[in-house]
Design a protein around this motif. Structure first.
Motif, PDB file in Angstrom:
ATOM      1  N   THR A  74       0.758  -1.229   0.112  1.00 47.34           N
ATOM      2  CA  THR A  74       0.121  -0.146  -0.032  1.00 47.34           C
ATOM      3  C   THR A  74       1.083   1.212   0.169  1.00 47.34           C
ATOM      4  O   THR A  74       0.668   2.125  -0.805  1.00 47.34           O
ATOM      5  CB  THR A  74      -0.999  -0.034   1.125  1.00 47.34           C
ATOM      6  OG1 THR A  74      -1.902  -1.034   1.149  1.00 47.34           O
ATOM      7  CG2 THR A  74      -1.984   1.151   1.386  1.00 47.34           C
ATOM      8  N   ASP A  78       1.035   4.240  -3.198  1.00 46.15           N
ATOM      9  CA  ASP A  78       0.533   5.249  -3.025  1.00 46.15           C
ATOM     10  C   ASP A  78       0.896   6.464  -4.126  1.00 46.15           C
ATOM     11  O   ASP A  78       2.157   6.543  -4.033  1.00 46.15           O
ATOM     12  CB  ASP A  78       0.740   5.791  -1.636  1.00 46.15           C
ATOM     13  CG  ASP A  78      -0.201   6.965  -1.092  1.00 46.15           C
ATOM     14  OD1 ASP A  78      -0.149   7.969  -1.853  1.00 46.15           O
ATOM     15  OD2 ASP A  78      -0.866   6.833  -0.218  1.00 46.15           O
ATOM     16  N   ASP A  99       8.072  10.670   0.473  1.00 49.20           N
ATOM     17  CA  ASP A  99       6.775  10.416   1.044  1.00 49.20           C
ATOM     18  C   ASP A  99       6.118  11.713   1.166  1.00 49.20           C
ATOM     19  O   ASP A  99       6.394  12.402   2.214  1.00 49.20           O
ATOM     20  CB  ASP A  99       6.893   9.490   2.260  1.00 49.20           C
ATOM     21  CG  ASP A  99       5.710   8.799   2.890  1.00 49.20           C
ATOM     22  OD1 ASP A  99       4.482   9.688   2.548  1.00 49.20           O
ATOM     23  OD2 ASP A  99       5.477   8.511   3.922  1.00 49.20           O
ATOM     24  N   ARG A 101       2.796  12.026   1.781  1.00 51.40           N
ATOM     25  CA  ARG A 101       1.318  11.720   2.155  1.00 51.40           C
ATOM     26  C   ARG A 101       0.739  12.913   3.097  1.00 51.40           C
ATOM     27  O   ARG A 101      -0.212  12.820   3.210  1.00 51.40           O
ATOM     28  CB  ARG A 101       1.347  10.464   2.861  1.00 51.40           C
ATOM     29  CG  ARG A 101       1.559   9.157   1.662  1.00 51.40           C
ATOM     30  CD  ARG A 101       1.240   7.714   2.212  1.00 51.40           C
ATOM     31  NE  ARG A 101       2.616   7.664   3.228  1.00 51.40           N
ATOM     32  CZ  ARG A 101       2.694   6.717   4.079  1.00 51.40           C
ATOM     33  NH1 ARG A 101       1.924   5.821   4.011  1.00 51.40           N
ATOM     34  NH2 ARG A 101       3.615   6.573   4.932  1.00 51.40           N
TER      35      ARG A 101
END
Length: 185
Positions: A74, A78, A99, A101
């Motif tokens: 996952t 992403d 990253d 997110r």
């Protein structure tokens, strides 16, 4: 001092941040063998772990092997996470993962070169490229990274030369998976 596998050691994690895009331009690809910086599209877990192990096996990078595979799949799938590999002379000379997110933040989550690529001036190229790629993401107001005293001794100075500033330090402990000459300070 030699620390043995199975021994619990303390180490220091340094958290660093950058709150402005660097003024320097994106660095050119280093001269030498044929090279390319590739961004993986939905990379398989085995590719990420191969890079992770090539770079981090000597520095106690083991945590991702304990992460449930579906969680790692996952993470890698992403769209806010990108995995970049520096291919040179036909094999990986380094990688980084960004990253983004968290809103407004892009974390340089993973970064490094395998032992065979260290000392060729590629680290500076790769970290500066990672910083520019992080700032290229829409809405980024801060770029973060962390390193620790188990990592390569030049990691912290490299991040600071790239423009990151330490914001905090934490002491943690872990059980070593291999013998080490030292654990840093």
């Amino acid at each position: 001092m030699i620390h043995r596998a199975g021994e619990r050691v303390d180490y220091v994690v340094t958290f660093l941040e950058m709150d402005a895009r660097p003024a320097s331009p994106r660095p050119p690809m280093p001269v030498g063998p044929a090279s390319a910086l590739l961004v993986a599209e939905r990379p398989p877990v085995w590719w990420f772990l191969a890079l992770y192990d090539a770079v981090g096996s000597e520095y106690e990078w083991t945590d991702q092997h304990d992460r449930p595979r579906p969680e790692l799949e996952t993470f890698l799938a992403d769209p806010a996470v990108t995995l970049h590999t520096l291919m040179r002379a036909g094999w990986p000379h380094g990688f980084f993962a960004l990253d983004a997110r968290e809103r407004g933040v892009c974390d340089l989550a993973y970064f490094g070169l395998p032992p065979e690529a260290i000392g060729q001036g590629l680290g500076r190229f790769l970290v500066e490229t990672a910083v520019h790629a992080a700032w290229d993401r829409p809405g980024v107001a801060r770029v973060t990274v962390n390193t620790n005293s188990l990592d390569h001794p030049r990691a912290l100075p490299l991040y600071q030369k790239a423009g990151f500033a330490p914001v905090r330090r934490e002491t943690r402990s872990r059980v070593l998976t291999r013998d080490r000459a030292s654990v840093g300070d």
